[in-house]
Design a protein around this motif. Sequence first.
Motif, PDB file in Angstrom:
ATOM      1  N   ASP A   1      36.888  43.252  23.419  1.00  0.00           N
ATOM      2  CA  ASP A   1      37.721  44.400  23.058  1.00  0.00           C
ATOM      3  C   ASP A   1      38.922  44.402  23.988  1.00  0.00           C
ATOM      4  N   SER A   2      40.120  44.537  23.395  1.00  0.00           N
ATOM      5  CA  SER A   2      41.335  44.494  24.196  1.00  0.00           C
ATOM      6  C   SER A   2      41.357  45.548  25.297  1.00  0.00           C
ATOM      7  N   LYS A   3      40.714  46.685  25.089  1.00  0.00           N
ATOM      8  CA  LYS A   3      40.717  47.731  26.125  1.00  0.00           C
ATOM      9  C   LYS A   3      40.004  47.267  27.398  1.00  0.00           C
ATOM     10  N   ASP A   4      39.147  46.269  27.288  1.00  0.00           N
ATOM     11  CA  ASP A   4      38.443  45.735  28.462  1.00  0.00           C
ATOM     12  C   ASP A   4      39.293  44.739  29.253  1.00  0.00           C
ATOM     13  N   PHE A   5      40.449  44.368  28.718  1.00  0.00           N
ATOM     14  CA  PHE A   5      41.294  43.352  29.353  1.00  0.00           C
ATOM     15  C   PHE A   5      42.699  43.862  29.632  1.00  0.00           C
TER      16      PHE A   5
ATOM     17  N   GLU B   1      45.775  52.111  18.091  1.00  0.00           N
ATOM     18  CA  GLU B   1      46.551  51.978  19.331  1.00  0.00           C
ATOM     19  C   GLU B   1      47.281  50.632  19.409  1.00  0.00           C
ATOM     20  N   ASP B   2      46.942  49.707  18.539  1.00  0.00           N
ATOM     21  CA  ASP B   2      47.616  48.406  18.499  1.00  0.00           C
ATOM     22  C   ASP B   2      48.941  48.558  17.747  1.00  0.00           C
ATOM     23  N   ASP B   3      49.955  47.826  18.204  1.00  0.00           N
ATOM     24  CA  ASP B   3      51.254  47.899  17.536  1.00  0.00           C
ATOM     25  C   ASP B   3      51.921  46.541  17.540  1.00  0.00           C
TER      26      ASP B   3
ATOM     27  N   MET C   1      42.469  45.850  19.765  1.00  0.00           N
ATOM     28  CA  MET C   1      41.991  44.711  19.005  1.00  0.00           C
ATOM     29  C   MET C   1      40.556  44.452  19.416  1.00  0.00           C
ATOM     30  N   ARG C   2      39.738  44.179  18.432  1.00  0.00           N
ATOM     31  CA  ARG C   2      38.341  43.845  18.677  1.00  0.00           C
ATOM     32  C   ARG C   2      38.006  42.540  17.978  1.00  0.00           C
ATOM     33  N   LEU C   3      37.215  41.731  18.685  1.00  0.00           N
ATOM     34  CA  LEU C   3      36.724  40.472  18.132  1.00  0.00           C
ATOM     35  C   LEU C   3      35.204  40.459  18.245  1.00  0.00           C
ATOM     36  N   VAL C   4      34.537  40.176  17.154  1.00  0.00           N
ATOM     37  CA  VAL C   4      33.101  39.934  17.182  1.00  0.00           C
ATOM     38  C   VAL C   4      32.945  38.442  16.931  1.00  0.00           C
ATOM     39  N   ILE C   5      32.489  37.747  17.960  1.00  0.00           N
ATOM     40  CA  ILE C   5      32.442  36.285  17.953  1.00  0.00           C
ATOM     41  C   ILE C   5      30.992  35.841  17.824  1.00  0.00           C
ATOM     42  N   GLN C   6      30.737  35.003  16.826  1.00  0.00           N
ATOM     43  CA  GLN C   6      29.395  34.506  16.623  1.00  0.00           C
ATOM     44  C   GLN C   6      29.418  32.981  16.553  1.00  0.00           C
ATOM     45  N   ARG C   7      28.549  32.386  17.347  1.00  0.00           N
ATOM     46  CA  ARG C   7      28.422  30.935  17.311  1.00  0.00           C
ATOM     47  C   ARG C   7      27.763  30.562  15.993  1.00  0.00           C
ATOM     48  N   THR C   8      28.324  29.555  15.322  1.00  0.00           N
ATOM     49  CA  THR C   8      27.786  29.178  14.009  1.00  0.00           C
ATOM     50  C   THR C   8      27.689  27.668  13.861  1.00  0.00           C
TER      51      THR C   8
ATOM     52  N   ALA D   1      41.178  52.791  12.840  1.00  0.00           N
ATOM     53  CA  ALA D   1      41.666  51.463  12.447  1.00  0.00           C
ATOM     54  C   ALA D   1      43.175  51.499  12.247  1.00  0.00           C
ATOM     55  N   ALA D   2      43.820  50.373  12.476  1.00  0.00           N
ATOM     56  CA  ALA D   2      45.266  50.261  12.252  1.00  0.00           C
ATOM     57  C   ALA D   2      45.575  50.419  10.764  1.00  0.00           C
ATOM     58  N   ALA D   3      46.772  50.888  10.473  1.00  0.00           N
ATOM     59  CA  ALA D   3      47.225  50.989   9.079  1.00  0.00           C
ATOM     60  C   ALA D   3      47.229  49.587   8.456  1.00  0.00           C
ATOM     61  N   PRO D   4      46.915  49.483   7.169  1.00  0.00           N
ATOM     62  CA  PRO D   4      46.789  48.164   6.531  1.00  0.00           C
ATOM     63  C   PRO D   4      48.011  47.254   6.683  1.00  0.00           C
ATOM     64  N   ASP D   5      49.227  47.769   6.524  1.00  0.00           N
ATOM     65  CA  ASP D   5      50.417  46.908   6.629  1.00  0.00           C
ATOM     66  C   ASP D   5      50.555  46.316   8.020  1.00  0.00           C
ATOM     67  N   LEU D   6      50.337  47.144   9.039  1.00  0.00           N
ATOM     68  CA  LEU D   6      50.414  46.661  10.419  1.00  0.00           C
ATOM     69  C   LEU D   6      49.281  45.676  10.688  1.00  0.00           C
TER      70      LEU D   6
END
Length: 155
Positions: free
Chosen positions: A150-154, A36-38, A1-8, A101-106
């Motif tokens: 990024d989840s791989k960092d945690f 790799e996410d499930d 899982m990846r998050l791009v966080i921007q202050r707005t 990228a993960a499959a769309p349904d997942l």
Amino acid sequence: MRLVIQRTSGGKVDVDGATVGDIGPGLMVLVGFGKEDDETLPGSKVWKTLIEKMIGLRIFEDEEGRMNRSLEDIGGDILLVSQFTLYASCRKGRRPSFTDAAAPDLARCLCDEFTADVTAKAPGRVATGKFGAMMNVDFVNWGPVTIILDSKDFS
């Protein structure tokens, strides 16, 4: 899982000319899931850590102009927008590959669960885009401030 966080200072998402989500000051977050996410990811330690980290990041200015306040401190909003292109690979050629990228349904299920869990913890309103739609995202990157989790960092 990846998050791009921007202050707005505020933002919105339009689909087919209609606004489907809008927020005031807070965070604009692009959310992507990888192959790799499930289905075990929701509720996991890394899942909870990323949500707590996102909400708790001290990236809002205090009275002295220092980034010392979190979303919780300011009661800010969150705009979540799913974006599979966060897993684009540009290693070969000029056309990005999205096989990581993960499959769309997942990804849709994970995105829905992520939204529900963020909504339960967020201090302000949570708005979203529309999964799988062509979206126009309009926001002001306040600062600018952009943080990538990024989840791989945690793990």
